[in-house]
Design an enzyme around this catalytic site. Structure first.
Site, PDB file in Angstrom:
ATOM      1  CG  ASP A   1      -0.341  -0.078   2.518  1.00  0.00           C
ATOM      2  OD1 ASP A   1       0.900  -0.199   2.593  1.00  0.00           O
ATOM      3  OD2 ASP A   1      -1.087  -0.010   3.530  1.00  0.00           O
ATOM      4  CB  SER A   2       4.572   1.763  -0.029  1.00  0.00           C
ATOM      5  OG  SER A   2       4.823   0.618  -0.830  1.00  0.00           O
TER       6      SER A   2
ATOM      7  CG  ASP B   1       0.346  -4.135   1.897  1.00  0.00           C
ATOM      8  OD1 ASP B   1       0.516  -5.118   2.652  1.00  0.00           O
ATOM      9  OD2 ASP B   1       1.146  -3.185   1.846  1.00  0.00           O
TER      10      ASP B   1
ATOM     11  CD  GLU C   1       0.515  -1.713   7.965  1.00  0.00           C
ATOM     12  OE1 GLU C   1       0.231  -0.958   8.932  1.00  0.00           O
ATOM     13  OE2 GLU C   1       0.992  -1.294   6.893  1.00  0.00           O
TER      14      GLU C   1
ATOM     15  CD  GLU D   1       7.884  -0.576   7.593  1.00  0.00           C
ATOM     16  OE1 GLU D   1       6.943  -1.265   7.137  1.00  0.00           O
ATOM     17  OE2 GLU D   1       8.133   0.593   7.216  1.00  0.00           O
TER      18      GLU D   1
ATOM     19  CE  LYS E   1       3.136  -6.016   3.651  1.00  0.00           C
ATOM     20  NZ  LYS E   1       2.623  -4.878   4.431  1.00  0.00           N
TER      21      LYS E   1
HETATM   22  O1  KIV Z   1       3.558  -1.102   1.637  1.00  0.00           O
HETATM   23  C1  KIV Z   1       4.695  -1.585   1.543  1.00  0.00           C
HETATM   24  O2  KIV Z   1       5.411  -1.358   0.570  1.00  0.00           O
HETATM   25  C2  KIV Z   1       5.160  -2.420   2.645  1.00  0.00           C
HETATM   26  C3  KIV Z   1       6.595  -2.844   2.649  1.00  0.00           C
HETATM   27  C4  KIV Z   1       7.522  -1.735   2.611  1.00  0.00           C
HETATM   28  C5  KIV Z   1       6.883  -3.841   3.698  1.00  0.00           C
HETATM   29  O3  KIV Z   1       4.404  -2.762   3.486  1.00  0.00           O
END
Ligand code: KIV
Length: 272
Positions: free
Chosen positions: A49-50, A88, A120, A187, A118
């Site tokens: 989600d970055s 994510d 969190e 992280e 993924k």
């Molecule tokens: O959103 C993302 O890119 C991440 C990674 C940097 C682990 O969660």
């Protein structure tokens, strides 16, 4: 007849079984273009989600949406054939209940073709991870500095400095492993904590700003390629593509302005 080469993707059980073996290589990719670049070298492609910050210019990851993740996830799946693609689950799409998480994860998997999701959170998300895992959804967990909790954490700060935070994050990692996560992203945690969790955890730990002792490493592709000037301290720039791209764009602009482009080799002549 030509022999057909069928490259099989890495699977979540294979990644889980890689614990203690050769370090796992993970990178983010948000598109077919970047997934094609990463795929030959990586075990895991994360559609993180970055993307909300890197591609959409947002200040945090909180603005990522399911639709955004699905669009980028489907593109990354189309651009890859070997790596395990994990997408994510964005903020707000899974926290309310295990059922909400299942609906979001099932939609992401069905509409992108990815192999895992993924999410969190540690102990508080363990029941959700167990619920998804029991229903055929491989889950990668993410503990320590969890960017979706940036407002509660008070900023993007490394975690685990005092005794209470150290044992709390260790307990988070143990809980998500117990719940059935196939890997755990660590992280922004202090190194001794990453070392301790990696030693105890039976599934691979994937570090980002954690420790080289982790079972694998992940970075945001654009950060390590050198596209972003300001990057977290833990990022090593393996390339200087930002500068190279800036030079190329400036050269193009100069050529256009001086009418040096298109040259005779770039135009179509009338056929005689
Ligand atoms: O959103 C993302 O890119 C991440 C990674 C940097 C682990 O969660």
């Amino acid at each position: 007849m030509s022999a057909e080469i069928c490259l099989k993707r890495r699977t979540a059980p294979e990644i889980a079984a890689a614990k203690g073996g050769a370090p796992l290589v993970a990178l983010t990719a948000y598109s077919a273009l970047t997934a094609r670049l990463v795929d030959p070298h990586a075990d895991i492609i994360l559609v993180g989600d970055s993307v909300a910050m890197v591609e959409h210019g947002l200040e945090t990851t909180l603005g990522a949406t399911l639709e955004m993740m699905i669009l980028h996830g489907a593109s990354a799946v189309r651009g890859s054939s070997r790596a395990l693609v994990t997408v994510d689950l964005p903020f707000g799409s899974y926290e309310a209940s295990p059922q909400t998480a299942f609906a979001s994860a099932a939609r992401v998997m069905a509409e992108t073709g990815c192999s895992a999701v993924k999410l969190e959170g540690g102990r508080r998300m363990a029941p959700t991870i167990a619920f998804l895992a029991a229903r055929g959804i491989p889950v990668m967990a993410h503990v320590g500095l969890t960017p979706q909790a940036v407002m509660a954490l008070g900023g993007f700060r490394s975690q685990g400095h005092d005794e209470a935070a150290f044992s709390s994050i260790a307990a988070d990692a143990a809980a998500v492993e117990e719940a059935g996560a196939f890997a755990v992203v660590l992280e922004g945690v202090v190194e001794p904590l990453a070392v301790a969790i990696t030693a105890r955890c039976k599934v691979p730990t994937i570090g980002i700003g954690a420790s080289s002792a982790c079972d694998g490493q992940i970075l945001v592709l654009e950060d390590m390629l050198g596209f972003n000037e300001r990057v977290p301290r833990f990022v090593r720039k393996f390339g200087a593509l930002g500068e190279a791209a800036d030079r190329a764009v400036a050269d193009y602009a100069g050529a256009v302005r001086s009418r040096a482009f298109p040259g005779p080799e770039h135009v179509y002549r009338r056929k005689p």
